[in-house]
Motif scaffolding. Sequence first.
Motif, PDB file in Angstrom:
ATOM      1  N   VAL A  78      89.509  79.942  99.343  1.00 20.54           N
ATOM      2  CA  VAL A  78      90.732  80.873  99.254  1.00 20.54           C
ATOM      3  C   VAL A  78      91.334  81.206  97.630  1.00 20.54           C
ATOM      4  O   VAL A  78      92.296  81.248  96.950  1.00 20.54           O
ATOM      5  N   VAL A  79      91.265  79.999  96.423  1.00 22.07           N
ATOM      6  CA  VAL A  79      91.287  80.057  94.916  1.00 22.07           C
ATOM      7  C   VAL A  79      90.484  81.606  95.135  1.00 22.07           C
ATOM      8  O   VAL A  79      91.028  82.120  93.881  1.00 22.07           O
ATOM      9  N   ASN A  80      89.815  81.521  95.124  1.00 24.99           N
ATOM     10  CA  ASN A  80      88.675  82.921  94.480  1.00 24.99           C
ATOM     11  C   ASN A  80      89.710  84.184  95.046  1.00 24.99           C
ATOM     12  O   ASN A  80      89.878  85.214  94.660  1.00 24.99           O
ATOM     13  N   ILE A  81      89.709  83.973  96.074  1.00 18.93           N
ATOM     14  CA  ILE A  81      90.877  84.731  96.733  1.00 18.93           C
ATOM     15  C   ILE A  81      92.074  85.463  95.746  1.00 18.93           C
ATOM     16  O   ILE A  81      92.280  86.338  95.876  1.00 18.93           O
TER      17      ILE A  81
ATOM     18  N   VAL B 223      89.302  79.051  84.288  1.00 22.80           N
ATOM     19  CA  VAL B 223      88.187  77.727  84.105  1.00 22.80           C
ATOM     20  C   VAL B 223      88.502  77.435  85.442  1.00 22.80           C
ATOM     21  O   VAL B 223      88.088  77.058  86.559  1.00 22.80           O
ATOM     22  N   PHE B 224      89.851  78.122  86.277  1.00 25.88           N
ATOM     23  CA  PHE B 224      90.303  77.726  87.317  1.00 25.88           C
ATOM     24  C   PHE B 224      89.384  78.088  88.777  1.00 25.88           C
ATOM     25  O   PHE B 224      88.834  77.472  90.002  1.00 25.88           O
ATOM     26  N   SER B 225      89.399  80.026  88.369  1.00 27.96           N
ATOM     27  CA  SER B 225      88.353  80.588  89.289  1.00 27.96           C
ATOM     28  C   SER B 225      86.719  79.905  89.389  1.00 27.96           C
ATOM     29  O   SER B 225      86.344  80.015  90.539  1.00 27.96           O
ATOM     30  N   GLY B 226      86.567  79.734  88.039  1.00 29.99           N
ATOM     31  CA  GLY B 226      85.151  79.071  87.937  1.00 29.99           C
ATOM     32  C   GLY B 226      84.994  78.539  88.632  1.00 29.99           C
ATOM     33  O   GLY B 226      83.469  77.845  89.127  1.00 29.99           O
ATOM     34  N   PHE B 227      85.625  77.521  88.554  1.00 26.02           N
ATOM     35  CA  PHE B 227      85.878  75.887  89.055  1.00 26.02           C
ATOM     36  C   PHE B 227      85.065  76.181  90.877  1.00 26.02           C
ATOM     37  O   PHE B 227      84.401  75.644  91.450  1.00 26.02           O
TER      38      PHE B 227
ATOM     39  N   VAL C 266      87.595  91.690  85.369  1.00 25.05           N
ATOM     40  CA  VAL C 266      88.092  90.245  84.670  1.00 25.05           C
ATOM     41  C   VAL C 266      88.204  88.967  85.437  1.00 25.05           C
ATOM     42  O   VAL C 266      87.303  87.477  85.370  1.00 25.05           O
ATOM     43  N   TRP C 267      87.538  89.293  87.365  1.00 26.95           N
ATOM     44  CA  TRP C 267      87.067  88.146  87.885  1.00 26.95           C
ATOM     45  C   TRP C 267      85.943  88.002  87.628  1.00 26.95           C
ATOM     46  O   TRP C 267      85.741  86.235  87.093  1.00 26.95           O
TER      47      TRP C 267
ATOM     48  N   GLY D 267      95.107  74.780  88.389  1.00 26.38           N
ATOM     49  CA  GLY D 267      95.404  75.838  89.338  1.00 26.38           C
ATOM     50  C   GLY D 267      97.707  75.685  88.214  1.00 26.38           C
ATOM     51  O   GLY D 267      97.773  76.725  88.657  1.00 26.38           O
ATOM     52  N   SER D 268      97.878  74.352  88.528  1.00 31.16           N
ATOM     53  CA  SER D 268      98.792  74.010  88.321  1.00 31.16           C
ATOM     54  C   SER D 268      99.481  74.767  86.911  1.00 31.16           C
ATOM     55  O   SER D 268     100.672  74.854  86.646  1.00 31.16           O
ATOM     56  N   ILE D 269      98.405  74.726  85.896  1.00 33.15           N
ATOM     57  CA  ILE D 269      98.634  75.495  84.907  1.00 33.15           C
ATOM     58  C   ILE D 269      99.091  76.700  84.700  1.00 33.15           C
ATOM     59  O   ILE D 269     100.218  77.049  84.194  1.00 33.15           O
ATOM     60  N   VAL D 270      98.044  77.356  85.575  1.00 32.04           N
ATOM     61  CA  VAL D 270      98.551  79.011  85.760  1.00 32.04           C
ATOM     62  C   VAL D 270      99.250  78.738  86.922  1.00 32.04           C
ATOM     63  O   VAL D 270     100.522  80.396  86.271  1.00 32.04           O
ATOM     64  N   GLY D 271      99.994  77.931  87.692  1.00 32.93           N
ATOM     65  CA  GLY D 271     101.469  77.983  88.065  1.00 32.93           C
ATOM     66  C   GLY D 271     102.785  78.092  87.428  1.00 32.93           C
ATOM     67  O   GLY D 271     103.613  78.681  87.883  1.00 32.93           O
ATOM     68  N   VAL D 272     102.518  76.743  86.700  1.00 38.53           N
ATOM     69  CA  VAL D 272     103.884  77.008  85.472  1.00 38.53           C
ATOM     70  C   VAL D 272     103.655  78.380  84.615  1.00 38.53           C
ATOM     71  O   VAL D 272     104.908  78.947  84.334  1.00 38.53           O
ATOM     72  N   ALA D 273     102.310  79.024  84.780  1.00 35.69           N
ATOM     73  CA  ALA D 273     102.704  80.086  83.725  1.00 35.69           C
ATOM     74  C   ALA D 273     103.133  81.099  84.424  1.00 35.69           C
ATOM     75  O   ALA D 273     104.296  82.132  83.973  1.00 35.69           O
ATOM     76  N   TYR D 274     103.269  81.024  85.470  1.00 36.26           N
ATOM     77  CA  TYR D 274     103.724  82.177  86.587  1.00 36.26           C
ATOM     78  C   TYR D 274     104.920  82.430  86.695  1.00 36.26           C
ATOM     79  O   TYR D 274     105.624  82.938  86.668  1.00 36.26           O
TER      80      TYR D 274
END
Lengths: 406, 477
Positions: B378-381, B268-272, B84-85, B308-315
């Motif tokens: 850091v984001v990719n980790i 998209v977050f990790s890709g960028f 998935v990563w 990253g913020s979209i992902v944060g809202v989702a978490y």
Amino acid sequence: MMTERFTVPAKLKTTGFALLIIGLLTLIAGGITLLGSANEIDHSRFWVSLLHNSVFFLFICVASIFIQAAASLAQGGWILAYKRIPEAIGANVWIFGIIALAVLFAIVFGAADHNGHNPIYHWTHPGDDKILQGKSAFLNPGMFVGFSVVAVVLWSWFGIKFRQRSIAQETAPKNSTKIYWGVIALSGAFLFVYALTMMSTIPWFWIMSIDAHWFSTLFSWYVFASAFVSGISLILLWVIYLKGKNALKLVTKEHIHDLGKFMFAFSIFWTYLWFSQFMLIWYGNIPEETTYFKIRMQGPYSFFFYANIIINLVLPIFILMSRPSKRNYFTLVFIAFMIIFGHWIDFYMMINPSPMQENWFLNWFELGVPFFFVGILILAVSNTLSKASLITENHPLLKETLVHIS
Amino acid sequence: MHLKYESFVREPLITGDKTYAQVTEDICKPIEQKPSKLWYVGFVLSLLFLGFGVFSVFWEVYWGLGTWGINRTVGWGWDITNFVWWVGIGHAGTLISAILLLFRQGWRTGVNRAAEAMTIFAVMCAGQFPIFHMGRVWNAFYVLPLPNTRGPLWPNFNSALLWDVFAISTYFTVSLLFWYSGLVPDFATIRDRAKTKLRKRLYGLASFGWTGTAKNWQRFEALSLVLAGLSTPLVLSVHTIVSFDFATSVIPGWHATIFPPYFVAGAVFSGFAMVQTLLILVRKIYKMEDYITLGHIEAMNKVIVLTGSIVGVAYLTELFMAWYSQVHFEQEAFKYRVFGPYWWAYWAMMTCNVVSPQFFWFKKLRRNIVFTFILSIVVNIGMWFERFVIIVTTLANDFLPSSWTYYSPTWPELGFYLGTFGLFFTCFFLFSKYFPVIAIAEIKFTLKVSGDKYKRDMQRLDAMTTEEFLEEANHAH
């Protein structure tokens, strides 16, 4: 300095007032016959319809603030030819906000059946319902009021602020970017507020909690998509109306084409979220989740369930797919009305089934109430538009919009 | 209206007073020179990693899946996490090349070639994991719905896992076509400049006899638009379907309706982030600072803070809904995620994915290269931990407490993962040596609008009043 003044045509004013009065008469007649009725379902019918329309019209107007913030942050030049329209809609969010708050609070604190239970928001009186008791730390009148008021106040403030800053740019020194960067910072702040209200808590409180036991993590994003595509259609209707009155001289087919693309793309986006929510619940087939779709898909609402997909997905896709149709005023106006109506039905489907169950109505009252809101919208927005130039003169990106190719 | 104009508020995207000829010269240079020592070191290192990966996979295939740490409770471990990563990382390439093309974002031309290459290599890496997770890998072709002699043995069309096979193979094909079609005019450029016979022959073959006629360009443009239109729904569908692998189940913590859009945003977050990591190195090693400017890096950092913020809202939504649902099992699943034996993974995810990108609200940090580079890693980790949290922590505490377990990977799993890095970087080093890392033809489209030399000439237009400008625009032919 390039300016363009808009005077509200008498005909538009008359139309606005006429619609307002029709809506008002419907409301009064509904107040007398429905609220005065001995049948409790008639009381619910009155409140549900008001709730449906006040929330729907507020959300599609807030979408205009969102599009301004998004365009500012993305540094989009394309919107500037008609930016005064979302600004005028956004600056009137407070009116719809006050109406929505009045309706919401009336329901939360006022609506009661003969047992003293709330027929729309069951959670106001959890009784011995274990699930509702468990949720009561969030679903209680205090939290409801707090979140609602804060959201409406912030939306209204940003709506007015964005328009003020935009008008202030006209008289700023030539090519000054101070306001421009300020608005970008403001847009970032708005997005933060928007994420915590429209994209999460507010649709949970106002809409999802009507089906008080049911839950879906996607719900608020889905509501956003529905409101956003309608909001874009609303902007388009104003643009084309003004174009028809020989106003908005900077707007070309290239700009109109952009709005058409947005309507096309976000109709698909809405469907994507609709499908994600529906398919995962259907596939999982867990009773506490499928209950939501049971009544909507297989019960008395099944007609609307399928109409929703046809109006909001099938029609926009086929009609807006080709390039010429996105540049044709007639097609666009037609499809914009379709989209707004379709998503009005979508909101109807979110709000009606739980309180009304199989006793659904789409009759004189349900169809009359929206005119009240449309009337206000026409009068308020046209009045705001007439108060400032239609050209966002001196905006650093204005010249880009003049040579814009969609 | 044929006026080339861009507002003064936009910074130039090509610096150093470039002309068309200079652009070609700069981008072709690394291909026409012998690679540097650093290139050889990196390439050999990548090959070593790849070799170790091959050995690890060989070990697993020879001895069986028992060499991995996965067990009856945790049936998906590092393998699916890594899958998935890697797929997620691939998304940025398509987003840049397709969606930003549809949005007419000029800055994409500086970064799209490398990002698309990254997509293809990342999807190649991703594909390895489900294949070798099958154990009896020689039966891998069973996932294809081929008419067969196995009687009624067909893949299960109702399974999201099978949709994944279709989604990813289609995605890979279209991405490859998109990437290659963009390369054709650039290969022709290299062919025309070639000094050796072999190079002329090979790049000539690769460029399909491109001559650069108007008809060639017309077809090229039409194809780009069609492929962009195809890739846009495809890129959304891929991670949507990856999310279905989890969300169609009834496992608490996996069955969430928000999964599809949130997986796409996360991808998209990790890709960028990965594009940043790679391009910051590329611009330094190949001296491409004039083409991959701070403006490009800042633009990508904006995408990172948004997604990253979209992902944060989702978490937070997930966490909230687990409580709000009042479903006991949902609540327990999230309790174990946050405070359970894998609490460190959850908090690593939260810190790396939600907190750290918030630094990019600040312009100074968005334009700081060292900071961006560190944060991209850091984001990719963090995004790796996200998948680990979703997969492993959910499975480890299943419905039956007697089967609860703790999963740790073994060396062949670790080796497999390192091996995909080897594969990825081997491909990327070869790409950066033999292919133009920046799209020569495409970046030229933006030169006369965004090149600093040309932007200086626009000051005349910026000084005009709106009326004067409109007058000139309407009469420019």
